[in-house]
Design an enzyme around this catalytic site. Structure first.
Site, PDB file in Angstrom:
ATOM      1  N   GLY A  57      38.657 -30.805  -5.966  1.00  0.00           N
ATOM      2  CA  GLY A  57      37.303 -30.566  -6.448  1.00  0.00           C
ATOM      3  C   GLY A  57      36.505 -31.855  -6.605  1.00  0.00           C
ATOM      4  N   SER A  58      37.151 -32.895  -7.121  1.00  0.00           N
ATOM      5  CA  SER A  58      36.428 -34.149  -7.363  1.00  0.00           C
ATOM      6  C   SER A  58      35.882 -34.720  -6.055  1.00  0.00           C
ATOM      7  CB  SER A  58      37.345 -35.178  -8.021  1.00  0.00           C
ATOM      8  OG  SER A  58      37.822 -34.700  -9.256  1.00  0.00           O
ATOM      9  N   ASN A 103      33.667 -25.806 -17.215  1.00  0.00           N
ATOM     10  CA  ASN A 103      35.104 -25.889 -17.425  1.00  0.00           C
ATOM     11  C   ASN A 103      35.508 -25.942 -18.891  1.00  0.00           C
ATOM     12  OD1 ASN A 103      33.700 -28.406 -16.719  1.00  0.00           O
ATOM     13  ND2 ASN A 103      35.590 -29.416 -17.323  1.00  0.00           N
ATOM     14  N   GLN A 146      35.660 -23.708 -11.272  1.00  0.00           N
ATOM     15  CA  GLN A 146      36.153 -22.772 -12.294  1.00  0.00           C
ATOM     16  C   GLN A 146      35.850 -21.314 -11.940  1.00  0.00           C
ATOM     17  OE1 GLN A 146      37.986 -23.302 -15.069  1.00  0.00           O
ATOM     18  NE2 GLN A 146      38.093 -25.515 -14.763  1.00  0.00           N
ATOM     19  N   SER A 201      38.670 -26.014  -5.769  1.00  0.00           N
ATOM     20  CA  SER A 201      39.938 -26.732  -5.911  1.00  0.00           C
ATOM     21  C   SER A 201      41.065 -25.731  -6.104  1.00  0.00           C
ATOM     22  CB  SER A 201      39.848 -27.671  -7.110  1.00  0.00           C
ATOM     23  OG  SER A 201      41.107 -28.254  -7.346  1.00  0.00           O
ATOM     24  N   HIS A 221      44.146 -25.879  -7.309  1.00  0.00           N
ATOM     25  CA  HIS A 221      45.045 -25.811  -8.471  1.00  0.00           C
ATOM     26  C   HIS A 221      44.430 -25.108  -9.671  1.00  0.00           C
ATOM     27  CE1 HIS A 221      43.700 -29.179 -11.244  1.00  0.00           C
ATOM     28  NE2 HIS A 221      43.066 -29.563 -10.167  1.00  0.00           N
ATOM     29  N   CYS A 231      40.141 -34.204 -18.703  1.00  0.00           N
ATOM     30  CA  CYS A 231      39.729 -35.518 -18.213  1.00  0.00           C
ATOM     31  C   CYS A 231      39.343 -36.451 -19.347  1.00  0.00           C
ATOM     32  CB  CYS A 231      38.550 -35.369 -17.273  1.00  0.00           C
ATOM     33  SG  CYS A 231      38.705 -33.952 -16.212  1.00  0.00           S
TER      34      CYS A 231
HETATM   35  C1  LIG Z   1      39.072 -29.330 -12.303  1.00  0.00           C
HETATM   36  C2  LIG Z   1      37.631 -29.455 -11.994  1.00  0.00           C
HETATM   37  C3  LIG Z   1      37.163 -30.390 -11.063  1.00  0.00           C
HETATM   38  C4  LIG Z   1      38.083 -31.381 -10.384  1.00  0.00           C
HETATM   39  O1  LIG Z   1      38.935 -30.783  -9.447  1.00  0.00           O
HETATM   40  P1  LIG Z   1      40.218 -31.622  -8.942  1.00  0.00           P
HETATM   41  O2  LIG Z   1      40.784 -30.776  -7.855  1.00  0.00           O
HETATM   42  O3  LIG Z   1      41.138 -31.715 -10.121  1.00  0.00           O
HETATM   43  O4  LIG Z   1      39.726 -32.922  -8.462  1.00  0.00           O
HETATM   44  C5  LIG Z   1      35.820 -30.426 -10.793  1.00  0.00           C
HETATM   45  N1  LIG Z   1      34.965 -29.583 -11.395  1.00  0.00           N
HETATM   46  C6  LIG Z   1      35.372 -28.668 -12.289  1.00  0.00           C
HETATM   47  C7  LIG Z   1      34.380 -27.752 -12.919  1.00  0.00           C
HETATM   48  C8  LIG Z   1      36.713 -28.579 -12.636  1.00  0.00           C
HETATM   49  O5  LIG Z   1      37.111 -27.692 -13.536  1.00  0.00           O
END
Ligand SMILES: *Cc1c(COP(=O)(O)O)cnc(C)c1O
Length: 396
Positions: free
Chosen positions: A70-71, A151, A179, A199, A201, A324
């Site tokens: 996601g990042s 999130n 999310q 993302s 996970h 985070c």
């Molecule tokens: C977890 C999350 C991310 C980051 O995703 P990663 O795969 O861990 O880099 C970005 N945005 C939101 C809203 C998240 O919950």
């Protein structure tokens, strides 16, 4: 008791996802860029994965770019839109004050490059209105980026309306849907979404893999230089096992959206009702416009960190907000954005459910949180002052 309630931080992988990965670690391990048959088998898997993700999002396979999560998808979406804007002399971006740090920290970079960022105020209920977006768009706006679901407090924004406004004004619209995917029905074409991050996970897939959807015609800026993978927009040998696990997890989650929503909403609302009985407690975020599995509270007169440690002793894995920022003493920027003052924001608790949680667990959690909050207040000097009337309660 061992209860996992931190599914907004990460999820346990589903057995389906694990099973989908195994063949690509063992038999089908070729590099999809290789011309021999082993490589071509991997390439076929990659092609089919892209098609399956596109079907789930309602877009075309070539609009899908695989990222490390996601990042990276958030970074690439924003940097790409900024680059396209800059070429036309448009250096203004509209977003909100409670985005994920992958978004907010990318803005810091852009500010140094002369971009002007408008962060919309979030209402106390954790929502923004389409009118706020309309009012913020200027002739030099190149991007609106607003998260689908938050999130920390789980609030769900009116994405289709915001998308329609951006489309009408000719401004690119990106949403961080990390999310939301697998929990809410999403169709990028119907909702006028130009770019979307997800993302794996966060929906029972593997860590370190994600997707950036970008509508065709939007030129992506390469963040990782190297080979010509992902149409030259993201170098590096594709992580086929993770991609296959992600697709399997996404199909599974999307097929169960309605069923899981009914189950999670019932558990969520029981938790909210139970925790609301605690004096001087407040729910963060709108009661209804929130993710089916998100519960977020602030309790006055306690420290969130102590609450988490004592809950952990009782077998409950929870969070104070975002993983985070855990370990930092700054209160959550999300809670500050919805107007919680520092002292109150420090006493936060986020419980994020999965379909594996049960009614018995919910009953146990409510009792455990009540006990721990009561205990922490009994030893808190701040609470003593509040009760003695030396300080005024913020949460009535
Ligand atoms: C977890 C999350 C991310 C980051 O995703 P990663 O795969 O861990 O880099 C970005 N945005 C939101 C809203 C998240 O919950």
């Amino acid at each position: 008791m061992n209860i996992y309630l931190d599914n907004a931080a990460t999820t346990k992988m589903s057995q389906t996802a694990i099973a989908a990965m195994l063949p690509y670690m063992d038999g089908i391990y070729g590099n999809p860029s290789s011309l021999h048959s082993a490589g071509q088998k991997a390439n076929e898997a990659l092609t089919s994965a892209r098609e399956r993700i596109a079907t789930l999002l309602g877009c075309e396979p070539r609009e899908i770019t695989f990222t490390s999560g996601g990042s990276e998808a958030d970074n690439q979406a924003i940097i790409s839109a900024a680059k396209l804007g800059e070429e036309k002399g448009k250096k203004h971006i509209v977003s909100t004050a409670f985005e994920h740090h992958a978004v907010l920290h990318t803005f810091e970079k852009l500010k140094k490059a002369g971009f002007d960022i408008t962060l919309l105020d979030v209402h106390e209920n954790g929502l923004i209105t389409p009118d706020q977006v309309t009012d913020a768009i200027r002739p030099d706006t190149c991007l609106v980026t607003i998260m689908y679901a938050n999130n920390e407090i789980g609030t769900v924004q009116p994405i289709a309306e915001i998308g329609a406004i951006c489309r009408e004004r000719g401004v690119l619209f990106h949403t961080d849907a990390v999310q939301a995917i697998g929990h809410l029905h999403i169709n990028v074409k119907e909702q006028n979404i130009d770019m979307l991050s997800l993302s794996a996970h966060k929906f029972h897939g593997p860590k370190g893999i994600g997707v950036l959807y970008a509508r065709k015609g939007i030129r992506l800026t390469t963040l990782i230089e190297g080979g010509a993978q992902e149409r030259g927009k993201r170098a590096g040998t594709e992580n086929i096992p993770a991609i296959m696990g992600m697709v399997a997890a996404m199909e599974e989650a999307c097929a169960k959206i309605d069923e899981n929503a009914v189950k999670l909403t019932a558990l969520r609302d029981k938790l909210i009702a139970g925790l609301s009985e605690i004096p001087h407690a407040i729910l963060n975020g709108d009661e209804k416009q929130r993710l089916p599995g998100n519960v977020s509270f602030c309790f006055e007169g306690i420290e969130g960190e102590s609450l988490l440690l004592l809950l952990d002793d009782k077998g409950i894995c929870a969070s104070s907000g975002s993983a985070c920022t855990s370990g930092s003493l700054d209160p959550s920027h999300v809670l500050l954005a919805i107007g919680r003052i520092h002292d109150v924001a420090h006493g936060s608790l986020r419980l994020s459910l999965s379909a594996e949680n049960t009614e018995e667990e919910v009953a146990y959690i409510i009792t455990a949180v009540k006990e721990v909050v009561e205990y922490l207040r009994s030893i808190s000097p701040i609470w003593r002052d509040l009760v003695a009337g030396k300080k005024e309660f913020v949460i009535k």
